[in-house]
Structure formats: C-alpha cells, structure tokens
Design a protein around this motif. Structure first.
Motif, PDB file in Angstrom:
ATOM      1  N   ILE A   8       0.799  -0.942  -0.270  1.00 19.66           N
ATOM      2  CA  ILE A   8      -0.199  -0.434  -0.074  1.00 19.66           C
ATOM      3  C   ILE A   8       0.813   0.985   0.111  1.00 19.66           C
ATOM      4  O   ILE A   8       2.046   1.094   0.683  1.00 19.66           O
ATOM      5  CB  ILE A   8      -0.877  -0.072   1.236  1.00 19.66           C
ATOM      6  CG1 ILE A   8      -2.058  -0.729   0.982  1.00 19.66           C
ATOM      7  CG2 ILE A   8      -1.780   1.577   0.763  1.00 19.66           C
ATOM      8  CD1 ILE A   8      -2.831  -1.202   2.531  1.00 19.66           C
ATOM      9  N   LYS A   9       0.502   1.767  -1.024  1.00 19.10           N
ATOM     10  CA  LYS A   9       1.456   3.619  -1.476  1.00 19.10           C
ATOM     11  C   LYS A   9       0.804   4.862  -0.624  1.00 19.10           C
ATOM     12  O   LYS A   9      -0.194   4.842  -0.019  1.00 19.10           O
ATOM     13  CB  LYS A   9       1.141   3.646  -2.994  1.00 19.10           C
ATOM     14  CG  LYS A   9       1.680   5.145  -2.978  1.00 19.10           C
ATOM     15  CD  LYS A   9       2.376   5.244  -3.922  1.00 19.10           C
ATOM     16  CE  LYS A   9       2.405   6.985  -4.482  1.00 19.10           C
ATOM     17  NZ  LYS A   9       2.389   7.798  -5.682  1.00 19.10           N
ATOM     18  N   MET A  10       1.921   5.175   0.685  1.00 18.75           N
ATOM     19  CA  MET A  10       1.596   6.487   1.893  1.00 18.75           C
ATOM     20  C   MET A  10       2.218   6.778   1.438  1.00 18.75           C
ATOM     21  O   MET A  10       3.740   7.032   0.707  1.00 18.75           O
ATOM     22  CB  MET A  10       2.298   5.280   2.828  1.00 18.75           C
ATOM     23  CG  MET A  10       1.239   4.195   3.798  1.00 18.75           C
ATOM     24  SD  MET A  10      -0.373   4.768   3.858  1.00 18.75           S
ATOM     25  CE  MET A  10      -0.233   5.732   5.106  1.00 18.75           C
ATOM     26  N   SER A  11       1.993   8.704   1.015  1.00 20.20           N
ATOM     27  CA  SER A  11       2.260   9.216   0.561  1.00 20.20           C
ATOM     28  C   SER A  11       1.759  11.119   1.714  1.00 20.20           C
ATOM     29  O   SER A  11       0.965  10.643   1.603  1.00 20.20           O
ATOM     30  CB  SER A  11       2.690   9.846  -0.792  1.00 20.20           C
ATOM     31  OG  SER A  11       1.571   9.954  -1.410  1.00 20.20           O
ATOM     32  N   GLU A  29      -4.287  12.714  -9.238  1.00 22.75           N
ATOM     33  CA  GLU A  29      -3.038  12.437  -9.562  1.00 22.75           C
ATOM     34  C   GLU A  29      -2.047  11.145  -9.420  1.00 22.75           C
ATOM     35  O   GLU A  29      -1.173  11.048  -9.257  1.00 22.75           O
ATOM     36  CB  GLU A  29      -2.407  14.162  -9.503  1.00 22.75           C
ATOM     37  CG  GLU A  29      -2.469  14.695  -9.689  1.00 22.75           C
ATOM     38  CD  GLU A  29      -1.913  16.689  -9.099  1.00 22.75           C
ATOM     39  OE1 GLU A  29      -0.870  16.331  -7.925  1.00 22.75           O
ATOM     40  OE2 GLU A  29      -2.042  17.508  -9.698  1.00 22.75           O
ATOM     41  N   ASP A  30      -3.230  11.120  -8.166  1.00 22.19           N
ATOM     42  CA  ASP A  30      -2.203  10.054  -7.294  1.00 22.19           C
ATOM     43  C   ASP A  30      -3.259   8.530  -7.523  1.00 22.19           C
ATOM     44  O   ASP A  30      -2.969   7.233  -6.780  1.00 22.19           O
ATOM     45  CB  ASP A  30      -1.902  10.026  -5.672  1.00 22.19           C
ATOM     46  CG  ASP A  30      -1.144  11.374  -5.476  1.00 22.19           C
ATOM     47  OD1 ASP A  30      -0.550  11.308  -5.843  1.00 22.19           O
ATOM     48  OD2 ASP A  30      -1.529  12.071  -4.704  1.00 22.19           O
ATOM     49  N   LYS A  31      -4.091   8.526  -8.169  1.00 22.70           N
ATOM     50  CA  LYS A  31      -4.835   7.893  -8.235  1.00 22.70           C
ATOM     51  C   LYS A  31      -5.368   6.641  -7.374  1.00 22.70           C
ATOM     52  O   LYS A  31      -5.272   5.466  -7.268  1.00 22.70           O
ATOM     53  CB  LYS A  31      -4.125   6.796  -9.306  1.00 22.70           C
ATOM     54  CG  LYS A  31      -3.963   7.010 -11.004  1.00 22.70           C
ATOM     55  CD  LYS A  31      -3.300   5.584 -11.763  1.00 22.70           C
ATOM     56  CE  LYS A  31      -2.696   7.159 -12.986  1.00 22.70           C
ATOM     57  NZ  LYS A  31      -2.262   7.999 -12.930  1.00 22.70           N
ATOM     58  N   ILE A  32      -5.979   7.402  -6.489  1.00 19.72           N
ATOM     59  CA  ILE A  32      -6.529   7.145  -4.576  1.00 19.72           C
ATOM     60  C   ILE A  32      -8.161   6.182  -5.301  1.00 19.72           C
ATOM     61  O   ILE A  32      -9.058   7.063  -6.199  1.00 19.72           O
ATOM     62  CB  ILE A  32      -6.583   9.188  -4.024  1.00 19.72           C
ATOM     63  CG1 ILE A  32      -5.833   9.267  -4.172  1.00 19.72           C
ATOM     64  CG2 ILE A  32      -8.008   7.981  -2.798  1.00 19.72           C
ATOM     65  CD1 ILE A  32      -5.234  10.452  -3.206  1.00 19.72           C
TER      66      ILE A  32
END
Length: 198
Positions: A8-11, A29-32
């Motif tokens: 899971i990508k966290m930013s 932009e982040d394809k959430i």
C-alpha cells in the motif's frame, strides 16, 4: 506487527487552498481508490454527513469515502453491511462494495427493510439474488415500518464491521446515528461508514 500492508502506497501532501479542489486533484494525480476521513464524538455524524467540507466531498468526488469515528477500535473487517432499496444506483454501489469486500476477504450482508408502503416486488428481489448468486453476499428482507430500529438491530446483531451506504441517504443516516441513539447503544454503533458515490 505485520499486517501485510507493504504494497500500500503511503504519501503525504500539504496543500494550500480549497479543500475540495485539492482532494479532487490528489485523487486524480495519485489515482486514489477511496478517501478516509476521521470524525470525533456524537456530533461527528452530523459534521460527516452535513458539514460544509465533508458534505461537499461526499457529493463531489467519484470515489468512496470512508468515515472512521475516533472512538472506533481496530478490528479485521469481516462483514460489510449494505442497505438497499433495490434501485439501479444501489446495484452499482453494491458491485463496488463487493470489490472492496473481496480485497479485504470479507462478506457482505445486504439489508432491505420492507415497509407497508414498499413498491419493491418479489420479482426484483429474486432478480438481484440471481444476479449476485456467485458473489459472497447474503440478502435479508425484513418487514418493518421501523426502518431505523431495524437497521440498528442489523448492525448490532449481524456483527457489522463497516456499514456501506449511498451518498443520497445522508439525512437519513444523520437521524439513524443521532446522539441519543449512539449514547443508548454505547460505543457499539461507533463503526466506520463507507459512503458510496451515487
């Protein structure tokens, strides 16, 4: 403790300006996949469903919004409850809930409270059951004119971990989770709610 969340990508973003514009921009932009918002206290329900910021997010974004009360205790999501009136927009939302349930290895319990004024035929109910027979979903049709009480019983006695709903039901859910009812059932109604875009 390893929760198998390594993929899971966290930013983090610190953005200045209009909240809704920035959320929509980040989603694109982040394809959430979905937005998570926290609330606190009994009044958090009203703020979540009707508040200026969150209400705008609920109706303007095209991804699900997960509301997590501060009082919630983490537990594995095993059962997602979904209320329906067997409308076309409910079917689309249910399909999205089932996608989320598959990823979480959870089952879905679907509830329809059939009042004396119900216009849903047995044929429609059977059609839905047939269409979703290959899915991990259980349909319950409960005759009652006490819709709110029936949904609360459903949450409490079917061990619902997350309640999924369509965004067009916001006012109804403010009433369902009003402070007096939440207080009556202590913290047992402090479950996350997944608001599906209509």
């Amino acid at each position: 403790m390893d929760r198998n969340l390594a993929d899971i990508k966290m930013s983090h973003r610190l953005m200045d300006g209009n909240l809704l514009y920035n959320i929509k921009k980040s989603i694109k932009e982040d394809k959430i996949d979905f937005v998570v918002m926290g609330t606190s206290g009994a009044t958090g329900w009203e703020a979540f469903f009707l508040g200026t910021n969150t209400g705008a997010v609920l109706t303007a974004v095209e991804v699900p919004v997960l509301r997590v009360p501060l009082e919630s205790k983490y537990k594995k999501m095993e059962t997602i409850g979904f209320t329906t009136r067997y409308r076309a927009k409910d079917k689309k939302a249910l399909k999205n809930v089932l996608k989320i349930a598959k990823k979480a290895d959870a089952k879905v319990r679907c509830l329809y409270v059939k009042t004396t004024n119900s216009d849903v035929s047995e044929t429609i109910i059977k059609d839905w059951e047939k269409e979703f027979e290959e899915e991990h979903v259980v349909f319950s049709v409960i005759p009652s004119d006490d819709v709110k009480g029936t949904i609360i019983d459903f949450i409490l006695f079917k061990d619902i971990d997350v309640l999924a709903m369509n965004t067009y039901k916001r006012n109804f859910f403010v009433e369902l989770f009003n402070p007096s009812l939440v207080q009556k059932f202590s913290n047992r109604l402090d479950i996350p709610v997944l608001a599906m875009h209509k």
